[in-house]
Design an enzyme around this catalytic site. Sequence first.
Site, mmCIF file in Angstrom:
data_model
loop_
_atom_site.group_PDB
_atom_site.id
_atom_site.type_symbol
_atom_site.label_atom_id
_atom_site.label_comp_id
_atom_site.label_asym_id
_atom_site.label_seq_id
_atom_site.Cartn_x
_atom_site.Cartn_y
_atom_site.Cartn_z
ATOM 1 N N SER A 1 0.817 -0.808 -0.293
ATOM 2 C CA SER A 1 0.629 0.133 0.063
ATOM 3 C C SER A 1 0.600 1.103 -0.152
ATOM 4 O O SER A 1 1.187 1.623 1.141
ATOM 5 C CB SER A 1 -0.904 -0.500 1.376
ATOM 6 N N HIS B 1 -3.597 -6.259 2.521
ATOM 7 C CA HIS B 1 -2.454 -7.319 2.777
ATOM 8 C C HIS B 1 -3.477 -8.435 3.076
ATOM 9 O O HIS B 1 -2.758 -9.700 4.278
ATOM 10 C CB HIS B 1 -2.031 -6.707 4.052
ATOM 11 N N GLU C 1 -4.400 -2.053 9.057
ATOM 12 C CA GLU C 1 -3.934 -2.701 10.434
ATOM 13 C C GLU C 1 -4.754 -3.184 11.242
ATOM 14 O O GLU C 1 -5.586 -1.696 11.665
ATOM 15 C CB GLU C 1 -2.917 -2.761 10.795
ATOM 16 N N GLU D 1 1.262 -9.262 6.463
ATOM 17 C CA GLU D 1 2.191 -9.516 8.143
ATOM 18 C C GLU D 1 1.773 -10.411 9.166
ATOM 19 O O GLU D 1 2.996 -9.944 10.377
ATOM 20 C CB GLU D 1 2.355 -7.687 8.582
ATOM 21 N N ASP E 1 -3.887 1.044 11.830
ATOM 22 C CA ASP E 1 -3.874 1.507 10.376
ATOM 23 C C ASP E 1 -5.194 1.800 9.312
ATOM 24 O O ASP E 1 -4.832 0.101 8.780
ATOM 25 C CB ASP E 1 -2.784 1.085 9.887
ATOM 26 N N GLU F 1 -3.381 5.418 12.655
ATOM 27 C CA GLU F 1 -2.739 5.773 11.395
ATOM 28 C C GLU F 1 -3.069 5.623 10.097
ATOM 29 O O GLU F 1 -4.438 5.186 9.426
ATOM 30 C CB GLU F 1 -1.491 4.617 11.002
ATOM 31 N N ASP G 1 1.406 8.317 8.156
ATOM 32 C CA ASP G 1 2.167 7.114 6.731
ATOM 33 C C ASP G 1 2.593 7.353 5.228
ATOM 34 O O ASP G 1 3.272 8.727 4.753
ATOM 35 C CB ASP G 1 2.056 6.126 7.019
ATOM 36 N N LYS H 1 9.495 5.052 7.481
ATOM 37 C CA LYS H 1 10.368 3.234 6.604
ATOM 38 C C LYS H 1 10.921 4.689 6.242
ATOM 39 O O LYS H 1 11.006 4.884 4.791
ATOM 40 C CB LYS H 1 8.785 3.575 6.235
ATOM 41 N N SER I 1 9.116 1.291 10.970
ATOM 42 C CA SER I 1 8.458 0.897 10.606
ATOM 43 C C SER I 1 8.713 -0.499 9.255
ATOM 44 O O SER I 1 9.709 0.112 8.740
ATOM 45 C CB SER I 1 6.688 1.861 10.374
ATOM 46 N N HIS I 2 7.885 -0.996 8.965
ATOM 47 C CA HIS I 2 8.276 -2.379 8.762
ATOM 48 C C HIS I 2 7.471 -1.834 7.156
ATOM 49 O O HIS I 2 7.128 -1.160 7.359
ATOM 50 C CB HIS I 2 8.169 -3.712 8.969
ATOM 51 N N ARG I 3 7.884 -2.913 6.217
ATOM 52 C CA ARG I 3 6.641 -2.706 5.184
ATOM 53 C C ARG I 3 6.357 -4.589 4.883
ATOM 54 O O ARG I 3 6.553 -5.367 6.189
ATOM 55 C CB ARG I 3 8.131 -3.380 3.580
ATOM 56 N N SER I 4 5.225 -4.237 4.203
ATOM 57 C CA SER I 4 4.498 -5.758 3.917
ATOM 58 C C SER I 4 5.337 -6.585 3.634
ATOM 59 O O SER I 4 4.872 -7.865 4.074
ATOM 60 C CB SER I 4 3.223 -5.634 3.260
ATOM 61 N N LYS J 1 6.644 -1.012 14.814
ATOM 62 C CA LYS J 1 5.861 -2.018 14.100
ATOM 63 C C LYS J 1 6.085 -2.779 12.688
ATOM 64 O O LYS J 1 6.755 -1.995 12.047
ATOM 65 C CB LYS J 1 4.133 -0.985 13.647
HETATM 66 P P1 PGA Z 1 2.853 -1.691 3.574
HETATM 67 O O1 PGA Z 1 2.471 -1.180 3.842
HETATM 68 O O2 PGA Z 1 4.774 -2.230 3.656
HETATM 69 O O3 PGA Z 1 2.220 -2.562 2.328
HETATM 70 O O4 PGA Z 1 2.919 -0.354 2.812
HETATM 71 C C1 PGA Z 1 2.314 -0.754 5.631
HETATM 72 C C2 PGA Z 1 1.953 0.271 6.180
HETATM 73 O O5 PGA Z 1 1.054 1.045 4.773
HETATM 74 O O6 PGA Z 1 1.981 1.284 6.790
HETATM 75 ZN ZN ZN Z 2 0.693 3.127 6.749
#
Ligand code: PGA
Ligand code: ZN
Length: 404
Positions: free
Chosen positions: A40, A150, A159, A202, A237, A278, A305, A330, A357-360, A381
């Site tokens: 996303s 996701h 999320e 995730e 989120d 978020e 984000d 990120k 933050s990680h990514r998906s 996260k």
């Molecule tokens: P993404 O999702 O890694 O698929 O962008 C994570 C988020 O939106 O926080």
């Molecule tokens: Zn997000």
Amino acid sequence: MKILKIKAREILDSRGIPTIEADVWTKIGIGRASVPSGKSRGKYEAVELRDNEKRFLGKGVLKAVANINGVIARNLVGIDCRKQSRIDNKLIKLDGTENKSRLGANAILAVSIATARIGALASGKELYEYLGKGKKLPIPCFNIINGGKHAGNNLAFQEYMIIPIRFPCFKDRLQAGSEIYYTLKKILEKKYGKKAINVGDEGGFAPPLAKVEMPLKLLFQAIKEAGYENKVKIGLDCAANEFFKNGRYIIDNKSFTTNQLIDFYVELTNKYPIISIEDPFAQDEFKAFAALRKKIGKEVMIVGDDLLATNPKRIKKAIKLKSCSCLLLKPNQIGTVTEAINAGKLAKKAGWKIMISHRSGETNDPFIADLAVALEAEFIKAGAPCRGERLAKYNRLLRIEEKI
Ligand code: PGA
Ligand code: ZN
């Protein structure tokens, strides 16, 4: 401690999609890093360079790999690996575009992190010590119900996180996360059958629910049954950009205006112990974010984000307009370690909190755990307490906690 050689390769991420791994060689060893990939993705993120050719259905990254093994390696060999900001500035210059579209932010970030890793080793430090002065562990936000892009269900919100706030240490927070995760699994299976315990990208469950409120009920029930009421709160989120169509937000087959959606969020936060939301609105809606913050900002953190894309220009705008109270950071949205750290500092200076933050789509690289400690980010996260690429981050934090 000069860089002797840089070599990158195409590997696969947690979804089985190509990504980059880079090795930076010095005489004392190799710094290795790999980079994640989002699904996303916001339109203001730095560019992830893909081949767009037949192999891997267009998702190959051989062009980005060639950029590392060619122009980037040629220009960085001979530089001291401990000069992180000099190296990052050189990478930014070599690329020369606003959004890193020439060399690819994926190529640039892999080299930037690999350099930091060998730079830390060369300095005799742990990576988190090398990157900052932080000594505090972040609070984990475990995404245990997945929706949106996701998951193979119809939940509009992406999320649903549990946030263990009242605990003495990270280790206890992780334990609570795991216990609630498995309590939820039992609840889901009993209520909806086996189909409800499949997991999303995730590691959170992806039950076949359609109404966005239902997961909140289930999370609250799981928290209570696991014995953690009042100690564990809830975060969302919404990733609202994904359900924003022609100026309206489509949730549960209903169409919401911005004001109606604000009221809906207020209602949800009154009913459930939500402490963080978020991306409640689409990626250009600075004013809608601010309006929500004004209404519930005292109790609920408003996290940006897609709105901010870890980009200093957008963060400054959001500070000015009072759109957020927390930066979702990120590293691959901006592309270098130095810029990621600077984005964090910018948010901190404004009195915001930071959620790393990680990514998906992830790899087993735990870089964000070190970054979170270095910056003393309040939150991290990295998905559910389930699946190796998610646990790589949480387990790294367990090891760091032993040291500090
Ligand atoms: P993404 O999702 O890694 O698929 O962008 C994570 C988020 O939106 O926080
Ligand atoms: Zn997000």
